[in-house]
Write a protein that holds these residues in place. Structure first.
Motif, short mmCIF file in Angstrom:
data_model
loop_
_atom_site.label_atom_id
_atom_site.label_comp_id
_atom_site.label_asym_id
_atom_site.label_seq_id
_atom_site.Cartn_x
_atom_site.Cartn_y
_atom_site.Cartn_z
N GLY A 104 1.08 -1.02 0.00
CA GLY A 104 -0.45 0.41 -0.27
C GLY A 104 0.81 1.43 -0.22
O GLY A 104 1.97 1.63 0.58
N HIS A 105 -0.01 2.08 0.00
CA HIS A 105 0.61 3.73 -0.42
C HIS A 105 1.33 4.35 0.86
O HIS A 105 0.76 3.75 1.57
N PHE A 106 2.55 4.62 1.07
CA PHE A 106 2.66 5.51 2.45
C PHE A 106 3.69 6.61 1.74
O PHE A 106 4.37 6.93 1.03
N GLN A 107 3.42 7.17 3.28
CA GLN A 107 4.70 8.28 2.75
C GLN A 107 6.48 7.84 2.98
O GLN A 107 6.91 8.12 3.87
N VAL A 108 7.14 8.54 2.38
CA VAL A 108 8.17 7.98 2.17
C VAL A 108 9.66 8.14 2.69
O VAL A 108 10.99 8.60 3.42
N GLN A 109 8.80 10.10 3.54
CA GLN A 109 9.81 10.66 4.20
C GLN A 109 10.42 10.46 5.20
O GLN A 109 11.17 10.59 5.83
N GLY A 110 8.83 9.51 5.95
CA GLY A 110 9.79 9.07 7.39
C GLY A 110 10.92 7.50 7.00
O GLY A 110 11.81 7.68 8.49
N LEU A 111 11.29 7.19 5.47
CA LEU A 111 12.13 6.36 5.69
C LEU A 111 13.23 7.61 5.19
O LEU A 111 14.73 6.38 5.61
N GLN A 112 13.16 8.43 5.23
CA GLN A 112 14.72 9.44 5.25
C GLN A 112 15.91 9.47 6.14
O GLN A 112 16.67 8.75 5.13
N SER A 113 16.19 8.99 7.16
CA SER A 113 17.05 8.90 7.99
C SER A 113 17.65 7.99 8.02
O SER A 113 18.63 7.84 7.84
N ILE A 114 16.80 6.73 8.21
CA ILE A 114 16.68 5.31 7.69
C ILE A 114 18.20 4.90 6.07
O ILE A 114 19.07 4.24 6.63
N MET A 115 17.07 5.39 5.75
CA MET A 115 18.08 5.53 4.05
C MET A 115 19.38 6.35 4.05
O MET A 115 20.56 6.11 3.08
N ASN A 116 19.30 7.83 4.97
CA ASN A 116 21.18 8.30 5.23
C ASN A 116 22.06 8.02 5.65
O ASN A 116 22.90 7.30 4.93
N PHE A 117 20.92 7.71 6.56
CA PHE A 117 21.83 5.85 7.02
C PHE A 117 22.36 4.62 6.48
O PHE A 117 23.73 4.30 6.40
N LEU A 118 21.69 3.78 5.50
CA LEU A 118 21.92 2.81 4.80
C LEU A 118 22.92 3.44 4.00
O LEU A 118 24.32 2.79 3.91
N THR A 119 22.66 4.31 3.24
CA THR A 119 23.47 5.04 2.13
C THR A 119 24.73 5.14 2.26
O THR A 119 26.27 4.85 1.87
N SER A 120 25.32 5.70 4.12
CA SER A 120 26.37 6.52 3.46
C SER A 120 27.24 5.77 4.93
O SER A 120 28.46 6.20 5.37
N ARG A 121 26.73 4.99 5.72
CA ARG A 121 27.15 4.34 6.74
C ARG A 121 27.39 2.55 6.04
O ARG A 121 28.52 1.82 6.39
N VAL A 122 26.82 2.07 5.17
CA VAL A 122 26.85 0.62 4.18
C VAL A 122 26.89 0.83 2.83
O VAL A 122 28.20 0.10 2.91
N ILE A 123 26.70 1.27 2.14
CA ILE A 123 27.13 0.80 0.68
C ILE A 123 28.19 2.09 0.33
O ILE A 123 29.04 2.11 -0.46
N LEU A 124 28.40 3.44 0.89
CA LEU A 124 29.09 3.99 1.00
C LEU A 124 30.62 3.43 0.68
O LEU A 124 31.49 3.45 0.13
N PRO A 125 30.61 2.67 2.65
CA PRO A 125 31.85 2.30 2.40
C PRO A 125 32.70 1.09 1.43
O PRO A 125 33.41 1.02 1.89
N HIS A 126 31.40 0.00 1.16
CA HIS A 126 31.82 -0.92 0.66
C HIS A 126 32.64 0.25 -0.82
O HIS A 126 33.08 -0.45 -1.33
N LEU A 127 31.81 1.33 -1.51
CA LEU A 127 32.31 0.88 -2.45
C LEU A 127 33.48 2.03 -2.81
O LEU A 127 34.45 1.80 -3.88
N ASN A 128 33.53 2.59 -1.40
CA ASN A 128 34.96 3.17 -1.46
C ASN A 128 36.57 2.07 -0.96
O ASN A 128 37.32 2.99 -1.46
N ALA A 129 35.73 0.93 -1.04
CA ALA A 129 36.67 0.13 -0.76
C ALA A 129 36.75 -0.09 -1.82
O ALA A 129 38.98 -0.98 -1.51
N ARG A 130 36.63 -0.55 -2.44
CA ARG A 130 36.74 -1.75 -3.69
C ARG A 130 37.42 0.18 -5.10
O ARG A 130 38.36 -0.37 -5.35
N LEU A 131 37.43 1.36 -4.29
CA LEU A 131 38.05 2.52 -5.52
C LEU A 131 39.31 2.86 -4.67
O LEU A 131 40.10 2.90 -5.43
#
Length: 474
Positions: free
Chosen positions: A409-436
């Motif tokens: 169902g539909h929901f407001q994505v703004q509530g997920l902003q802080s969680i997705m910011n965390f996943l991006t900066s603390r999980v995804i970027l370290p993985h990419l930067n380790a490869r780079l």
């Protein structure tokens, strides 16, 4: 239209076709005069050793009733104190050597009437001059080639000293023997230069990698798109500069733009990596399926303060608590299209679009799709060179979310902003930067080390400068 007009029109058409089919390089290597001078110094050291091992044939003959024979000719030293290297347009490089000197010894034997004598001799060569023209080209595989297209050597002064009782006999033929020794040396020196270029220099320049394997999926094509180009102040190598999938290589849907290379001469060598070069990396990794990244619950740092499960997300999506209560979750991130970056004086930037598919992990370990988010944000890059490789790291600003699809169902994505910011900066970027941080190899010859690195950004390309040092074999 007259025949002359037709000829002019045809010539213009041919020129336009030639220009339209010309291939711009995706990567440029420029060796400045300082780099060429360093290469000349290394080459002279090798050539001195090669010439010091020069083998000369025995010389015999007759002059004014004196029969002579010179054998076991051995060069004991050969020095090239003054040399200069100059680029020659449409040819390659010219090396000029002046005031060279050498010394050799050998055995002599003469017969004059009933007189016989023998002994040893020492010969000194002074004020020798050499001119060597090196032709640069490329073969069908895109590897550089080098050959001697011209060589001349002249020796202005030869002095011979004999041991033994020659005395007046030597004066009868010394001009003849000095002339023969001079001509033999001049011929042999050029023969040895051609041999050294073929055996040593050609072997070294062909260590320039045409392709470089990055990992089990991706390679880089560094083949020459044209023969090396010499200008008044530098030597340019125009390379394809293209990443490709090892499994299935496809044509890149765009072409490299011309690189407005600056006239910098602070470093010995410069590398121009175009935006085309980097963007083909995105295409290659995307086609190879390498831009897919999964985030399971065990990748969430313990200090994060939350778990990756439906109980956490139900605070923002209430229907999750009813549909999938207390179940672990995972995200699968992928790029719907290859990321496309731009390079300008301010640096490298791009706005990748990432799809984040959320799943609930059911008791039988199967996955139930929950929702699909689209993530985008401004990403910047820091680039450097380490151990002959381009290395880098990424940084991302605040990401923007939008809901592309939902099974809950539909929901407001703004509530997920802080969680997705965390996943991006603390999980995804370290993985990419380790490869780079592992980097991608630069097109350099074997045993070349880079130092004094310079990094500058220009329109459509990144300029890397460095000084070089040649490491001889131990």
């Amino acid at each position: 239209m007259g025949m002359q007009s037709v000829a002019v029109a045809c010539g213009a058409l041919a020129l336009c076709l030639a220009l339209s089919t010309a291939t711009n390089p995706g990567f440029v290597v420029r060796m400045t005069q300082a780099g060429l001078d360093y290469a000349r110094q290394q080459g002279m050291a090798i050539l001195e050793k090669e010439l010091a091992q020069l083998k000369l044939p025995d010389i015999s003959g007759k002059s004014r009733k004196v029969r002579y024979e010179f054998s076991r000719l051995r060069i004991t030293s050969f020095h090239l104190p003054h040399s200069q290297i100059t680029p020659i347009s449409n040819v390659g490089l010219q090396v000029s050597i002046s005031n060279a000197f050498a010394e050799l010894d050998g055995d002599w034997r003469v017969k004059f009437l009933f007189i016989r004598d023998h002994g040893s001799f020492n010969l000194k060569i002074e004020n020798a001059y050499m001119k060597i023209v090196l032709r640069l080209g490329s073969d069908t595989t895109g590897k550089p080639t080098i050959s001697t297209s011209e060589c001349s050597a002249s020796i202005s002064k030869v002095r011979v000293r004999f041991s033994g009782k020659l005395g007046r006999l030597y004066n009868l033929f010394h001009r003849v023997i000095e002339s023969k020794l001079r001509k033999s040396l001049e011929r042999k020196v050029c023969d040895n230069v051609a041999k050294s270029v073929h055996n040593e220099l050609q072997k070294q320049v062909r260590t320039l990698p045409v392709t470089a394997r990055i990992d089990d999926k991706i390679g880089i094509d560094y083949s020459l798109v044209a023969p090396p180009r010499a200008t008044a102040q530098s030597l340019d190598l125009n390379l394809k500069g293209e990443f490709y999938s090892l499994a299935h290589r496809t044509t890149v849907p765009f072409s490299p733009l011309p690189l407005a290379f600056p006239s910098d001469h602070e470093r010995m060598v410069y590398f121009g990596a175009s935006s085309y070069f980097f963007n083909t990396a995105g295409i290659a990794y995307h086609k190879a399926g390498a831009l897919v990244f999964e985030i399971p619950e065990d990748m969430i740092p313990k200090k994060a303060g939350f778990s990756l499960d439906t109980s956490v997300f139900s605070a923002f999506i209430p229907q999750l608590e009813e549909m999938y209560p207390n179940m672990s979750m995972k995200f699968r991130l992928s790029t719907p299209t290859a990321p496309f970056l731009t390079i300008g004086p301010g640096g490298i930037s791009f706005q990748p679009i990432v799809d984040a598919q959320a799943y609930a992990i059911l008791p039988n370990s199967s996955l139930a799709p929950l929702f699909l988010l689209s993530l985008t944000g401004n990403v910047s890059a820091v680039i450097n060179v380490r151990s002959g490789r381009i290395v880098g790291s990424l940084d991302v600003g605040r990401i923007r979310l939008s809901l592309k699809d939902s099974a809950v169902g539909h929901f407001q994505v703004q509530g997920l902003q802080s969680i997705m910011n965390f996943l991006t900066s603390r999980v995804i970027l370290p993985h990419l930067n380790a490869r780079l941080d592992e980097g991608f190899p630069l097109p350099v010859l074997d045993r070349i080390q880079l130092s004094n690195i310079l990094v500058r950004f220009h329109q459509n390309f990144l300029l890397l400068g460095a000084d070089v040092r040649f490491q001889p074999r131990g």
